[in-house]
Design a protein around this motif. Structure first.
Motif, mmCIF file in Angstrom:
data_model
loop_
_atom_site.group_PDB
_atom_site.id
_atom_site.type_symbol
_atom_site.label_atom_id
_atom_site.label_comp_id
_atom_site.label_asym_id
_atom_site.label_seq_id
_atom_site.Cartn_x
_atom_site.Cartn_y
_atom_site.Cartn_z
ATOM 1 N N UNK A 169 64.824 47.210 8.844
ATOM 2 C CA UNK A 169 64.802 46.499 7.588
ATOM 3 C C UNK A 169 66.075 45.560 7.541
ATOM 4 N N UNK A 170 66.170 44.404 7.212
ATOM 5 C CA UNK A 170 67.238 43.694 6.634
ATOM 6 C C UNK A 170 67.174 43.384 5.040
ATOM 7 N N UNK A 171 68.345 43.149 4.532
ATOM 8 C CA UNK A 171 68.403 43.232 3.029
ATOM 9 C C UNK A 171 69.380 41.921 2.595
ATOM 10 N N UNK A 172 68.431 41.049 1.808
ATOM 11 C CA UNK A 172 69.395 40.178 0.961
ATOM 12 C C UNK A 172 69.902 40.484 -0.244
ATOM 13 N N UNK A 173 71.339 40.365 -0.500
ATOM 14 C CA UNK A 173 71.885 40.953 -1.616
ATOM 15 C C UNK A 173 72.465 39.650 -2.431
ATOM 16 N N UNK A 174 72.191 39.628 -3.710
ATOM 17 C CA UNK A 174 72.687 38.370 -4.405
ATOM 18 C C UNK A 174 74.121 38.617 -4.703
ATOM 19 N N UNK A 175 74.600 37.528 -5.489
ATOM 20 C CA UNK A 175 75.937 37.415 -5.729
ATOM 21 C C UNK A 175 76.602 38.518 -6.653
ATOM 22 N N UNK A 176 75.822 39.056 -7.491
ATOM 23 C CA UNK A 176 76.185 40.150 -8.248
ATOM 24 C C UNK A 176 76.227 41.654 -7.446
ATOM 25 N N UNK A 177 75.736 41.462 -6.051
ATOM 26 C CA UNK A 177 75.736 42.938 -5.325
ATOM 27 C C UNK A 177 74.386 43.556 -5.632
ATOM 28 N N UNK A 178 73.288 42.965 -6.078
ATOM 29 C CA UNK A 178 72.084 43.499 -6.183
ATOM 30 C C UNK A 178 71.079 43.274 -5.179
ATOM 31 N N UNK A 179 70.620 44.009 -4.371
ATOM 32 C CA UNK A 179 69.851 43.815 -3.317
ATOM 33 C C UNK A 179 68.425 43.036 -4.183
ATOM 34 N N UNK A 180 68.259 41.931 -3.517
ATOM 35 C CA UNK A 180 67.168 40.941 -4.015
ATOM 36 C C UNK A 180 65.725 40.925 -3.269
ATOM 37 N N UNK A 181 65.765 40.981 -1.871
ATOM 38 C CA UNK A 181 64.754 40.854 -1.017
ATOM 39 C C UNK A 181 64.853 41.314 0.274
ATOM 40 N N UNK A 182 63.810 41.563 1.050
ATOM 41 C CA UNK A 182 63.797 42.193 2.328
ATOM 42 C C UNK A 182 63.903 40.779 3.423
ATOM 43 N N UNK A 183 64.656 40.823 4.323
ATOM 44 C CA UNK A 183 64.644 39.728 5.460
ATOM 45 C C UNK A 183 63.732 40.322 6.609
#
Length: 201
Positions: A169-183
């Protein structure tokens, strides 16, 4: 229509309008990122190719694309990483205002073989912007646990070589460091770029 029903409908319409207004004003995604409601918390403290300590907090204010794998992987990780990097490059070409605001990160799950030198050589084959991280088995286990990544070593062959089973899996992490979605690194660069288009603001 009774008064209670009328007020309920008006309240619903007003709430939806308010949400639409906030989303438009903040340029936020129209829907809640799926990992916001999950137990995937993210976060790591590892070492880069120069042996320097790198924390997920070092990327505050930027998005992160995180992938767990290993440099000796013969046929999965190289293709996933290539699709992740090419997807990012495609997204940045179409959205130059976000160039440099998304950090791709590769985290090894095989620290016994993936030394800083090995990581440096492996990541350089994909992009000079790709950061490779390794560390102690305990630190990597902690990072993997934060992303709910599973991995295990297969039995070595007669030469001592072995493969690693791991979550793909790949993960997209937001600007605050919270994982937000799978890539969707298992699909195509276009699919990765489309996912970035959906969430990056």
């Amino acid at each position: 229509m009774n008064r209670a029903t009328m007020f309920a409908r008006l309240y619903r319409i007003a709430s939806l309008a308010a949400l639409a207004f906030v989303a438009a004003c903040s340029n936020a995604p129209a829907e809640i990122p799926p990992l916001y409601d999950s137990a995937v918390v993210g976060g790591f403290e590892l070492q880069d190719a120069q042996g320097q300590t790198v924390s997920s907090e070092d990327f505050a204010g930027r998005y992160q694309m995180v992938y767990f794998g290993y440099a000796y992987c013969p046929d999965i990780c190289p293709f996933d990483m290539a699709k992740m990097v090419r997807g990012l490059e495609s997204f940045e070409e179409a959205n130059p205002e976000f160039a440099g605001q998304i950090q791709p990160i590769f985290i090894t799950i095989d620290p016994a073989r993936d030394t800083p030198e090995v990581i440096a050589e492996w990541t350089s084959g994909f992009s000079e912007d790709l950061i490779g991280l390794t560390g102690s088995p305990e630190a990597i286990a902690a990072a993997a646990g934060n992303y709910f990544v599973q991995y295990s070593q297969q039995e070595p062959n007669a030469r001592g070589d072995y493969l690693m089973d791991h979550t793909r899996l790949g993960y997209l992490v937001d600007r605050e460091g919270q994982p937000m979605a799978l890539l969707p690194v298992d699909q195509s660069p276009e699919a990765v770029a489309a996912e970035l288009e959906k969430w990056v603001r």
